[in-house]
Design a protein around this motif. Structure first.
Motif, PDB file in Angstrom:
ATOM      1  N   VAL A 122      10.852  -4.958  25.051  1.00 21.49           N
ATOM      2  CA  VAL A 122      10.739  -3.528  25.311  1.00 21.49           C
ATOM      3  C   VAL A 122       9.331  -3.061  24.928  1.00 21.49           C
ATOM      4  O   VAL A 122       8.913  -3.219  23.792  1.00 21.49           O
ATOM      5  CB  VAL A 122      11.780  -2.744  24.494  1.00 21.49           C
ATOM      6  CG1 VAL A 122      11.672  -1.260  24.774  1.00 21.49           C
ATOM      7  CG2 VAL A 122      13.176  -3.242  24.805  1.00 21.49           C
ATOM      8  N   HIS A 125       5.368   1.387  24.182  1.00 21.91           N
ATOM      9  CA  HIS A 125       4.814   2.638  24.710  1.00 21.91           C
ATOM     10  C   HIS A 125       5.944   3.551  25.162  1.00 21.91           C
ATOM     11  O   HIS A 125       6.257   4.533  24.494  1.00 21.91           O
ATOM     12  CB  HIS A 125       3.844   2.331  25.866  1.00 21.91           C
ATOM     13  CG  HIS A 125       3.272   3.552  26.507  1.00 21.91           C
ATOM     14  ND1 HIS A 125       3.214   3.701  27.868  1.00 21.91           N
ATOM     15  CD2 HIS A 125       2.764   4.670  25.987  1.00 21.91           C
ATOM     16  CE1 HIS A 125       2.661   4.871  28.151  1.00 21.91           C
ATOM     17  NE2 HIS A 125       2.379   5.478  27.019  1.00 21.91           N
ATOM     18  N   LEU A 126       6.608   3.192  26.269  1.00 23.58           N
ATOM     19  CA  LEU A 126       7.709   4.053  26.722  1.00 23.58           C
ATOM     20  C   LEU A 126       8.920   3.263  27.196  1.00 23.58           C
ATOM     21  O   LEU A 126       9.753   3.767  27.958  1.00 23.58           O
ATOM     22  CB  LEU A 126       7.222   5.007  27.819  1.00 23.58           C
ATOM     23  CG  LEU A 126       6.314   6.129  27.275  1.00 23.58           C
ATOM     24  CD1 LEU A 126       5.708   6.934  28.400  1.00 23.58           C
ATOM     25  CD2 LEU A 126       7.057   7.055  26.319  1.00 23.58           C
ATOM     26  N   GLY A 127       9.002   1.996  26.794  1.00 26.00           N
ATOM     27  CA  GLY A 127      10.269   1.289  26.947  1.00 26.00           C
ATOM     28  C   GLY A 127      10.482   0.506  28.222  1.00 26.00           C
ATOM     29  O   GLY A 127      11.596   0.078  28.483  1.00 26.00           O
ATOM     30  N   CYS A 128       9.446   0.302  29.035  1.00 28.83           N
ATOM     31  CA  CYS A 128       9.625  -0.598  30.169  1.00 28.83           C
ATOM     32  C   CYS A 128       9.704  -2.025  29.634  1.00 28.83           C
ATOM     33  O   CYS A 128       9.480  -2.268  28.458  1.00 28.83           O
ATOM     34  CB  CYS A 128       8.470  -0.474  31.151  1.00 28.83           C
ATOM     35  SG  CYS A 128       8.467   1.100  32.009  1.00 28.83           S
ATOM     36  N   SER A 129       9.993  -2.954  30.518  1.00 31.98           N
ATOM     37  CA  SER A 129      10.171  -4.336  30.111  1.00 31.98           C
ATOM     38  C   SER A 129       8.878  -5.106  30.372  1.00 31.98           C
ATOM     39  O   SER A 129       8.422  -5.178  31.502  1.00 31.98           O
ATOM     40  CB  SER A 129      11.327  -4.905  30.930  1.00 31.98           C
ATOM     41  OG  SER A 129      11.705  -6.138  30.441  1.00 31.98           O
ATOM     42  N   ASN A 131       6.095  -8.050  30.914  1.00 27.28           N
ATOM     43  CA  ASN A 131       6.048  -9.320  31.628  1.00 27.28           C
ATOM     44  C   ASN A 131       4.918 -10.169  31.093  1.00 27.28           C
ATOM     45  O   ASN A 131       4.048  -9.689  30.383  1.00 27.28           O
ATOM     46  CB  ASN A 131       5.763  -9.061  33.108  1.00 27.28           C
ATOM     47  CG  ASN A 131       7.010  -8.676  33.844  1.00 27.28           C
ATOM     48  OD1 ASN A 131       8.097  -9.072  33.468  1.00 27.28           O
ATOM     49  ND2 ASN A 131       6.845  -7.902  34.892  1.00 27.28           N
ATOM     50  N   PRO A 143       4.528  -3.429  33.193  1.00 24.97           N
ATOM     51  CA  PRO A 143       4.337  -3.065  34.605  1.00 24.97           C
ATOM     52  C   PRO A 143       4.292  -1.551  34.835  1.00 24.97           C
ATOM     53  O   PRO A 143       4.056  -1.127  35.960  1.00 24.97           O
ATOM     54  CB  PRO A 143       5.564  -3.680  35.287  1.00 24.97           C
ATOM     55  CG  PRO A 143       6.610  -3.680  34.231  1.00 24.97           C
ATOM     56  CD  PRO A 143       5.891  -3.895  32.928  1.00 24.97           C
ATOM     57  N   CYS A 144       4.510  -0.759  33.794  1.00 23.07           N
ATOM     58  CA  CYS A 144       4.565   0.695  34.008  1.00 23.07           C
ATOM     59  C   CYS A 144       3.225   1.373  33.776  1.00 23.07           C
ATOM     60  O   CYS A 144       2.644   1.937  34.686  1.00 23.07           O
ATOM     61  CB  CYS A 144       5.628   1.321  33.111  1.00 23.07           C
ATOM     62  SG  CYS A 144       7.295   0.926  33.651  1.00 23.07           S
ATOM     63  N   HIS A 145       2.735   1.328  32.524  1.00 20.81           N
ATOM     64  CA  HIS A 145       1.574   2.150  32.203  1.00 20.81           C
ATOM     65  C   HIS A 145       0.396   1.329  31.700  1.00 20.81           C
ATOM     66  O   HIS A 145      -0.367   1.796  30.861  1.00 20.81           O
ATOM     67  CB  HIS A 145       1.956   3.232  31.197  1.00 20.81           C
ATOM     68  CG  HIS A 145       3.162   4.026  31.595  1.00 20.81           C
ATOM     69  ND1 HIS A 145       4.411   3.789  31.078  1.00 20.81           N
ATOM     70  CD2 HIS A 145       3.310   5.017  32.488  1.00 20.81           C
ATOM     71  CE1 HIS A 145       5.282   4.619  31.626  1.00 20.81           C
ATOM     72  NE2 HIS A 145       4.649   5.373  32.486  1.00 20.81           N
ATOM     73  N   THR A 146       0.290   0.073  32.161  1.00 16.86           N
ATOM     74  CA  THR A 146      -0.868  -0.802  31.931  1.00 16.86           C
ATOM     75  C   THR A 146      -1.118  -1.202  30.471  1.00 16.86           C
ATOM     76  O   THR A 146      -2.215  -1.632  30.150  1.00 16.86           O
ATOM     77  CB  THR A 146      -2.187  -0.185  32.474  1.00 16.86           C
ATOM     78  OG1 THR A 146      -2.542   0.948  31.666  1.00 16.86           O
ATOM     79  CG2 THR A 146      -2.067   0.253  33.919  1.00 16.86           C
ATOM     80  N   GLY A 158      -4.651  -0.476  26.833  1.00 19.78           N
ATOM     81  CA  GLY A 158      -3.581   0.347  27.377  1.00 19.78           C
ATOM     82  C   GLY A 158      -2.996   1.276  26.345  1.00 19.78           C
ATOM     83  O   GLY A 158      -3.418   1.277  25.182  1.00 19.78           O
TER      84      GLY A 158
END
Lengths: 193, 587
Positions: A122, A125-129, A131, A143-146, A158
């Motif tokens: 997780v 930053h804001l909880g994306c997964s 990679n 993959p969301c906010h670099t 980032g």
């Protein structure tokens, strides 16, 4: 029709022409009635609103359940220095449901010699997964906010406010066991939810 | 006609509806009817579309993490007209956001927020927030990957608010993590709380509008007054019709609304919000570390505060645009910034090869999920459905457990391979090649069994001159028998050869010439689904290889997986490997 209208009752008299009853000091009886109406209305509102609000707000006090040790893959399935995403499979209690052996989330596991480390997948930053980032010279990327992290989970660039969240690991009968936890997102400190 | 008019009189005497209707229709429009005034009505019209389609959708939607996706799938693919209804609701929501921005821009340009209309401006801002709340809560309801991950970001943003963030996030999510309570809460907010608030505030908004009337632009001749009916109402109806037409055409053109794969908390997914939130999304990339809160909270709050304060800042009398440029400049900057950030976000995604790859992967998964769900979704939910699908689960399990050593099609990396390539494994071609060159690179060449199996047609180095290569028709018969293809005579010949020539080392139906010393595996049922299943569970259980074939000194042999792969997953993996190996050509 209009001619047959009864004269307006004194209670609804316009404020510009106060009736003698409400001029000057209100009569105690009238004040008491007003008070009773206000208190009564508030009591009715409170009797419904307070239990409803308390009910809806109940989850505020809930805790994330703390860490739990979950066995993942065998140590020999790891290639030195190559992080592997593994699913955390365990029982899940969700409100009224209990599920046995379902995927709760995933973690990144990486082996360096005898040392096996694990990171929560997780993004802090804001909880994306997050990679793998082979194009960005290894490590991890969101993959969301670099947000980008190096192979040890340290923040490279980032917006993430902290490093990837390291999880405790230990070896059990040749298997990597990970202490699966969740942390608050978007804050510099690593604190459990 | 007489009857209608009598009936009207009868009703009017009891309800007074004629006076109400006249009050509504005879509203004076100072300065005359204008197209600029249609946006409020267009919004109301598109809200009615949302209300009607939304209530209809509620009759088939079931909010729980096991049923939400399945019910939306049912609406979209099975129930007749469901795709259209969902499409109207989906594009209607986007239309509402667009018309809302247009309405706000018109009101700002015309100075309609100025004294004495401040309260109505604030009501409008509250309605703006409510509409975005509808968009945000509605996005999650299908419980698909897209909505799930984007909404997780949104609730995490709520969690970054100082002091109250954690409580707010738990209040929204119904706990520390996403679950069934998140969905029931978002559903309650979307279908009950927000509609109630919206209806109440729209009532107040319209009432205050009627109290103050329209705000004609400074140059308008206000001596001219039209009644709302028919001139303005006609324009309003045309506007609503145009919005509904666009929504309808979009819904038809896109054949409804998209449905992504079911929400999977253990997956990776390139989350993006709906397009009208892209500017806010892009903003989050620019504020790093401790400054993160600037993008998530501070800037949006500053924008909100500016909009709130606009009628208090701009207090000069008159609505001429010239005198209000300073007050409106921030609004213009916000608008330009939003457009710029949105374009920037789209540009970055379009040029991000990694993102595009992830997107393709996600779309493939969505289309497979949507296809298999047409057979029905089990009560354990769509994730369980996907876990039981060999086509989806097979490659996942192979990647996880097998691809470290083997290769099958695109799964596994050749540089790490230490076990045979499985393409075409179990076919005649594969067996023929194995008989000819067992230590070939794609066979035992890189495995611990290199050198254990002799070729049947090539003499080993230093072989006695008595070596006789196997006849091609015999090889062919063995291959046919092991691959279980060909006519009965050939199969019989193959079986005879296998039971006489191969059992020196191999087992056949549990027996071999020298069953204690040979290493080679059982050939009856070789490469069948049960054989593969047994091999995955435990290669040295005598049903395949013998115990000593996997002695500890033979390091690097295939391990047993029965402790780490669940039975149903082993069944699935065996079936998939069997089908996939036979589908591909032997290398």
């Amino acid at each position: 029709m209009t001619t047959s209208d009864p004269p307006p009752p004194p209670e609804s008299a316009a404020p510009s022409t106060p009736s003698p009853a409400s001029a000057g000091e209100p009569r105690p009886a009238r004040r008491t009635v007003t008070l009773a109406v206000v208190v009564g209305s508030c009591a009715i509102a409170a009797a419904t609103a307070i239990p409803a609000a308390a009910f809806v707000a109940a989850p505020i006090g809930s805790k994330g359940g703390g860490g739990r040790w979950v066995r993942t893959l065998r140590v020999d399935q790891l290639v030195d220095g190559e992080p592997k995403r593994v699913a955390i499979v365990d029982d899940r209690r969700d409100a009224w449901t209990i599920e046995r052996g379902v995927e709760l989330g995933s973690v990144w596991v990486v082996k360096h010699g005898a040392k096996v480390s694990a990171f929560s997948s997780v993004c802090p930053h804001l909880g994306c997964s997050v990679n793998l980032a082979p194009e960005a010279g290894g490590g991890f990327a969101c993959p969301c906010h670099t947000s980008a992290f190096d192979a040890d989970g340290k923040r490279k660039s980032g917006p993430s406010p902290r490093d990837l969240d390291a999880l405790a690991t230990r070896i059990e009968d040749g298997f990597v066991a990970v202490e699966f936890r969740r942390f608050r997102i978007g804050v510099p400190e690593k604190v459990e939810t | 006609m007489k009857l209608f008019s009598d009936l009207g009189d009868w009703l009017d005497e009891r309800t007074g509806h004629k006076k109400l209707l006249a009050h509504a229709l005879d509203e004076p429009i100072r300065g005359g009817a204008r197209w600029a005034y249609v946006f409020g009505s267009a919004l109301l019209g598109s809200f009615l579309v949302q209300a009607v389609t939304g209530i209809a959708l509620m009759t088939s939607y079931a909010p729980s993490d096991k049923t939400a996706w399945a019910s939306v799938h049912y609406i979209t693919f099975t129930q007749s007209g469901g795709w259209l209804l969902r499409g109207l609701h989906h594009f209607g929501a986007q239309a509402m956001v667009i018309v809302l921005v247009a309405h706000l821009a018109q009101v700002a340009l015309f100075g309609a927020y100025k004294k004495p209309r401040e309260v109505n401006w604030w009501l409008g801002l509250a309605l703006f927030a409510i509409t975005l709340g509808f968009a945000l809560t509605g996005y999650l309801l299908p419980w698909d990957q897209k909505g799930y991950w984007a909404t997780r970001v949104a609730t995490n943003i709520a969690g970054t608010v100082p002091v109250v963030g954690d409580a707010t996030q738990k209040l929204l999510q119904g706990g520390a993590e996403y679950g069934s309570l998140t969905l029931t809460r978002f559903y309650a907010i979307h279908v009950a709380l927000l509609p109630a608030l919206l209806v109440a505030l729209v009532g107040a908004h319209v009432a205050l509008f009627r109290k103050h009337g329209v705000t004609p632009s400074a140059k308008t001749d206000t001596s001219r007054v039209d009644a709302f009916f028919p001139k303005q109402l006609l324009k309003d109806v045309v506007a609503v019709l145009a919005v509904v037409a666009v929504v309808f055409v979009m819904a038809l053109r896109e054949h409804g609304a998209p449905l992504d794969a079911p929400a999977d908390p253990s997956s990776d997914y390139p989350a993006r919000p709906e397009w009208y939130f892209l500017a806010l999304f892009q903003l989050l990339k620019y504020f790093h570390g401790p400054l993160e809160i600037v993008g998530t909270i501070v800037l949006p709050t500053v924008i909100g505060a500016y909009l709130f304060a606009l009628p208090l800042l701009d207090r000069k009398p008159g609505t001429a645009l010239r005198g209000r440029k300073g007050s409106l400049l921030p609004l213009a900057l916000i608008g330009a910034g939003a457009v710029g950030l949105t374009l920037q976000a789209q540009h970055q995604d379009a040029n991000d090869a990694g993102f595009q790859k992830e997107r393709v992967k996600a779309d493939e998964r969505a289309s497979i999920a949507n296809r298999i769900a047409k057979e029905g979704v089990p009560p354990e939910g769509p994730l369980a459905m996907m876990k039981r699908d060999p086509e989806l689960r097979g490659p996942e399990l192979f990647d996880k457990h097998c691809a470290g050593c083997h290769i099958l099609g695109a799964h596994g990396a050749d540089k790490d391979r230490t076990a045979p390539v499985l393409d075409g494994w179990g076919t005649e071609a594969w067996v023929l090649q194995m008989l000819h060159e067992p230590d070939g690179d794609t066979r035992f060449g890189r495995s611990v069994y290199k050198g254990e199996m002799p070729s049947v047609d090539t003499p080993p180095a230093g072989a006695p001159p008595t070596f006789k290569p196997m006849a091609p028709e015999d090889k062919s018969a063995i291959a046919a028998f092991l691959a279980r293809t060909g006519d009965a005579a050939k199969l019989a010949r193959g079986k005879e050869l296998v039971t006489t020539r191969c059992t020196t080392c191999h087992l056949f139906e549990g027996k071999g010439d020298d069953s204690d010393q040979g290493l080679a595996p059982e050939l009856s049922g070789w490469a069948s689904v049960p054989w593969i299943r047994a091999q995955i569970a435990n290669p040295s259980a005598k049903t395949n290889y013998r115990e000593h074939a996997l002695d500890p000194d033979r390091k690097g042999h295939m391990p047993r997986f029965d402790a780490e792969i669940r039975n149903e997953d082993m069944d699935l993996l065996a079936a998939w490997v069997h089908a996939e190996a036979r589908r591909l050509k032997a290398r």
